[in-house]
Design a protein around this motif. Structure first.
Motif, short mmCIF file in Angstrom:
data_model
loop_
_atom_site.label_atom_id
_atom_site.label_comp_id
_atom_site.label_asym_id
_atom_site.label_seq_id
_atom_site.Cartn_x
_atom_site.Cartn_y
_atom_site.Cartn_z
N ALA A 162 -17.52 2.56 53.02
CA ALA A 162 -17.63 3.24 51.72
C ALA A 162 -16.34 3.99 51.45
O ALA A 162 -15.59 4.32 52.37
N ILE A 163 -16.08 4.26 50.19
CA ILE A 163 -14.93 5.07 49.80
C ILE A 163 -15.39 6.52 49.68
O ILE A 163 -16.33 6.82 48.94
N MET A 164 -14.76 7.40 50.41
CA MET A 164 -15.06 8.83 50.33
C MET A 164 -13.90 9.51 49.62
O MET A 164 -12.73 9.20 49.87
N PHE A 165 -14.21 10.44 48.70
CA PHE A 165 -13.15 11.12 47.97
C PHE A 165 -13.41 12.63 47.90
O PHE A 165 -14.55 13.08 48.00
N TYR A 166 -12.33 13.37 47.76
CA TYR A 166 -12.40 14.83 47.64
C TYR A 166 -12.71 15.17 46.19
O TYR A 166 -12.01 14.75 45.27
N GLU A 201 -7.09 17.60 52.26
CA GLU A 201 -5.79 17.16 52.76
C GLU A 201 -5.49 15.74 52.30
O GLU A 201 -4.33 15.33 52.23
N LEU A 202 -6.55 15.00 52.01
CA LEU A 202 -6.44 13.65 51.47
C LEU A 202 -7.30 13.54 50.22
O LEU A 202 -8.31 14.23 50.09
N ASP A 203 -6.91 12.64 49.32
CA ASP A 203 -7.71 12.41 48.12
C ASP A 203 -8.88 11.48 48.40
O ASP A 203 -9.95 11.62 47.79
N ALA A 204 -8.67 10.54 49.32
CA ALA A 204 -9.72 9.55 49.57
C ALA A 204 -9.46 8.82 50.89
O ALA A 204 -8.39 8.95 51.49
N GLY A 205 -10.45 8.05 51.30
CA GLY A 205 -10.31 7.24 52.51
C GLY A 205 -11.48 6.28 52.61
O GLY A 205 -12.48 6.41 51.89
N ILE A 206 -11.35 5.32 53.51
CA ILE A 206 -12.44 4.37 53.76
C ILE A 206 -13.14 4.80 55.04
O ILE A 206 -12.53 4.83 56.12
N VAL A 207 -14.41 5.16 54.92
CA VAL A 207 -15.20 5.64 56.05
C VAL A 207 -16.50 4.84 56.11
O VAL A 207 -16.68 3.87 55.39
#
Length: 213
Positions: free
Chosen positions: A54-58, A136-142
């Motif tokens: 899934a894509i996780m975002f701040y 610290e990050l805008d998004a990532g794949i988790v």
């Protein structure tokens, strides 16, 4: 009492093979469980869950409303966006690479790869999730489970589901979770059997974002 040791499945598998004390091993990939079984530390293991990407975002990111798909993670879509992935050797990293490979074919965009997307790499999914939660990050794949837990408990992040298919081509994939008792202790076998039970699987699926094995 239960004592847990958390970390990348690959790291934990290496520690167990090298003699670190443990009674039960839970792995986020078939290959890392294979590392332990091949070494003769575990004789049998059982799959008890799947976990999709899934894509996780701040939520306070200036890009939050623009993050709608894997294409949103590219600088060409959102210039300056900071994206993180797990390292390639961690199950969450290898899953992200496979999903991005599928995405490149499904969307017809070969820029969907680790080199083009990742601004930083985390040693574990826990580290990556923390960096997104802190902004610290805008998004990532988790994993879906981590995204679900963070979004409902920490409130600083959100999730974008990755569809199974796009344009008739496979897109999202899942890691398979395995459990095995490391020794012959009755407590070890009982705990391993509980993790593999339908009752525990039901809890994972209804409350924590996991999928059936």
């Amino acid at each position: 009492d239960l004592v847990f040791s958390f970390g990348s499945s690959a790291t934990l598998a290496a520690q167990i093979v090298n003699g670190s004390p443990a009674d039960v091993f839970v792995s986020a990939s078939k290959s890392t469980m294979g590392t332990v079984t091949s070494a003769g530390v575990i004789s049998t293991s059982s799959q008890f869950a799947k976990n999709y990407a899934a894509i996780m975002f701040y939520k306070d990111s200036k890009f939050d409303e623009n993050i709608t798909s894997l294409l949103s993670l590219l600088d060409t879509s959102n210039p300056g966006i900071k994206v993180g992935l797990c390292v390639e050797t961690a199950p969450c990293g290898s899953l992200a690479d496979l999903v991005l490979k599928n995405a490149g074919e499904a969307y017809g965009n070969q820029s969907l790869n680790r080199v083009e997307i990742a601004d930083t790499e985390s040693p574990s999914v826990e580290d990556l999730v923390s960096k997104i939660e802190l902004g610290e990050l805008d998004a990532g794949i988790v994993y879906e489970s981590d995204c679900h837990f963070s979004a409902t408990s920490k409130k600083s992040s959100g999730c974008v589901e990755i569809p199974d298919m796009h344009n008739g081509k496979a897109l999202n994939l899942a890691n398979e979770y395995y459990v095995g008792a490391i020794n012959s202790k009755a407590n070890s076998r009982e705990f391993s059997q509980f993790i593999a039970s339908s009752a525990f699987q039901s809890i994972l699926q209804s409350k924590h974002g996991f999928s059936a094995p």
